[in-house]
Design a protein around this motif. Structure first.
Motif, mmCIF file in Angstrom:
data_model
loop_
_atom_site.group_PDB
_atom_site.id
_atom_site.type_symbol
_atom_site.label_atom_id
_atom_site.label_comp_id
_atom_site.label_asym_id
_atom_site.label_seq_id
_atom_site.Cartn_x
_atom_site.Cartn_y
_atom_site.Cartn_z
ATOM 1 N N GLU A 62 0.814 -1.217 0.000
ATOM 2 C CA GLU A 62 0.000 0.000 0.000
ATOM 3 C C GLU A 62 0.850 1.272 0.000
ATOM 4 N N PHE A 63 1.964 1.251 0.747
ATOM 5 C CA PHE A 63 2.745 2.474 0.929
ATOM 6 C C PHE A 63 4.099 2.460 0.235
ATOM 7 N N GLY A 64 4.427 1.389 -0.456
ATOM 8 C CA GLY A 64 5.677 1.359 -1.207
ATOM 9 C C GLY A 64 6.920 1.232 -0.353
ATOM 10 N N ILE A 65 6.882 0.338 0.623
ATOM 11 C CA ILE A 65 8.083 0.074 1.414
ATOM 12 C C ILE A 65 9.031 -0.735 0.531
ATOM 13 N N PRO A 66 10.267 -0.284 0.353
ATOM 14 C CA PRO A 66 11.215 -1.010 -0.499
ATOM 15 C C PRO A 66 11.415 -2.455 -0.042
ATOM 16 N N GLN A 67 11.614 -3.351 -0.993
ATOM 17 C CA GLN A 67 11.698 -4.789 -0.708
ATOM 18 C C GLN A 67 12.798 -5.136 0.299
ATOM 19 N N GLY A 126 7.392 4.815 -0.276
ATOM 20 C CA GLY A 126 6.696 5.373 -1.426
ATOM 21 C C GLY A 126 7.475 5.258 -2.712
ATOM 22 N N THR A 127 8.773 4.959 -2.634
ATOM 23 C CA THR A 127 9.573 4.886 -3.857
ATOM 24 C C THR A 127 9.174 3.697 -4.711
ATOM 25 N N ALA A 128 8.777 2.592 -4.085
ATOM 26 C CA ALA A 128 8.382 1.411 -4.857
ATOM 27 C C ALA A 128 7.108 1.685 -5.635
ATOM 28 N N VAL A 129 6.165 2.420 -5.033
ATOM 29 C CA VAL A 129 4.916 2.762 -5.723
ATOM 30 C C VAL A 129 5.215 3.694 -6.879
ATOM 31 N N GLN A 130 6.045 4.697 -6.645
ATOM 32 C CA GLN A 130 6.363 5.655 -7.704
ATOM 33 C C GLN A 130 7.044 4.979 -8.881
ATOM 34 N N ARG A 131 7.967 4.079 -8.607
ATOM 35 C CA ARG A 131 8.668 3.392 -9.700
ATOM 36 C C ARG A 131 7.718 2.547 -10.517
ATOM 37 N N ALA A 165 14.148 -3.300 2.671
ATOM 38 C CA ALA A 165 13.734 -2.861 4.009
ATOM 39 C C ALA A 165 12.625 -3.754 4.547
ATOM 40 N N LEU A 166 11.686 -4.130 3.687
ATOM 41 C CA LEU A 166 10.601 -5.012 4.098
ATOM 42 C C LEU A 166 11.137 -6.352 4.599
ATOM 43 N N THR A 167 12.053 -6.941 3.860
ATOM 44 C CA THR A 167 12.625 -8.225 4.259
ATOM 45 C C THR A 167 13.320 -8.107 5.612
ATOM 46 N N GLN A 168 14.096 -7.051 5.806
ATOM 47 C CA GLN A 168 14.789 -6.854 7.076
ATOM 48 C C GLN A 168 13.801 -6.647 8.224
ATOM 49 N N LEU A 169 12.747 -5.886 7.970
ATOM 50 C CA LEU A 169 11.728 -5.671 8.990
ATOM 51 C C LEU A 169 10.988 -6.963 9.322
ATOM 52 N N GLN A 170 10.697 -7.769 8.294
ATOM 53 C CA GLN A 170 9.998 -9.035 8.523
ATOM 54 C C GLN A 170 10.815 -9.947 9.440
ATOM 55 N N VAL A 171 12.099 -10.091 9.154
ATOM 56 C CA VAL A 171 12.954 -10.965 9.967
ATOM 57 C C VAL A 171 13.054 -10.426 11.395
ATOM 58 N N ALA A 172 13.267 -9.122 11.537
ATOM 59 C CA ALA A 172 13.386 -8.523 12.868
ATOM 60 C C ALA A 172 12.077 -8.660 13.649
ATOM 61 N N LEU A 173 10.940 -8.413 12.996
ATOM 62 C CA LEU A 173 9.652 -8.526 13.671
ATOM 63 C C LEU A 173 9.368 -9.973 14.069
ATOM 64 N N ASP A 174 9.640 -10.908 13.174
ATOM 65 C CA ASP A 174 9.467 -12.332 13.507
ATOM 66 C C ASP A 174 10.276 -12.697 14.751
ATOM 67 N N GLU A 175 11.503 -12.246 14.788
ATOM 68 C CA GLU A 175 12.398 -12.602 15.891
ATOM 69 C C GLU A 175 11.942 -11.988 17.214
ATOM 70 N N VAL A 176 11.641 -10.700 17.213
ATOM 71 C CA VAL A 176 11.266 -10.059 18.475
ATOM 72 C C VAL A 176 9.897 -10.559 18.943
ATOM 73 N N ALA A 177 8.958 -10.760 18.025
ATOM 74 C CA ALA A 177 7.637 -11.276 18.419
ATOM 75 C C ALA A 177 7.743 -12.701 18.966
ATOM 76 N N SER A 178 8.550 -13.538 18.329
ATOM 77 C CA SER A 178 8.692 -14.910 18.833
ATOM 78 C C SER A 178 9.368 -14.912 20.200
ATOM 79 N N ASN A 179 10.285 -13.982 20.448
ATOM 80 C CA ASN A 179 10.900 -13.876 21.773
ATOM 81 C C ASN A 179 9.864 -13.482 22.827
ATOM 82 N N VAL A 180 8.996 -12.530 22.486
ATOM 83 C CA VAL A 180 7.934 -12.136 23.415
ATOM 84 C C VAL A 180 7.053 -13.349 23.719
#
Length: 148
Positions: free
Chosen positions: A29-34, A140-145, A36-51
């Motif tokens: 929806e907002f054009g998060i670059p791939q 937003g850069t991914a959407v613009q491209r 950054a998205l991959t890095q966020l996914q791994v970090a979120l998976d890790e911290v959520a699973s720790n919680v």
């Protein structure tokens, strides 16, 4: 203008898919670059699973809140839980075991998170853990491209 989405999940590892799906949807929806998205996914998976695995000792059902905030220059992930106090930011990095020794368990996921995000912060507020992960990127850069 920031866009925030709150997701409440149970302390069940199967609920992590809800977080992944929500982050994927926001990325489209907002054009998060791939990258950054991959890095966020791994970090979120890790911290959520720790919680999920380590916050509560009673074995009972619990819920915690994950807030995903998309801003023009970054994505913030905030986790709020009422589990036992634990500051992942000050956790020691994993150590290399001596020859013939097994590595000490723990610490590798937190070390990985620190490598993937630009900001990793923790506060204990009113008996709740508040963990924040931030990734700087041009949203937003991914959407613009794709529109060009």
């Amino acid at each position: 203008m920031p866009h925030a989405v709150d997701v409440r999940i149970r302390n069940d590892v199967s609920d992590i898919v809800i977080l992944r799906d929500t982050l994927d949807h926001l990325a489209r929806e907002f054009g998060i670059p791939q990258r950054a998205l991959t890095q966020l996914q791994v970090a979120l998976d890790e911290v959520a699973s720790n919680v999920i695995k380590y916050s509560w000792d009673d074995g009972g059902p619990h819920e915690f809140l994950v807030r995903i905030i998309v801003q023009p220059d970054r994505v913030d992930l905030e986790l709020f839980d009422d589990g036992r106090e634990f500051d992942p930011v000050t956790a020691l990095p994993p150590t290399q075991p001596a020859a013939g020794q097994r590595p000490r368990p723990g610490g590798l996921g937190i070390h990985l998170i620190k490598q993937l995000v630009d900001r990793f912060a923790y506060e204990r507020i009113d008996g709740r853990n508040h963990t924040t992960l931030s990734k700087t990127c041009e949203v937003g850069t991914a959407v613009q491209r794709s529109e060009e």
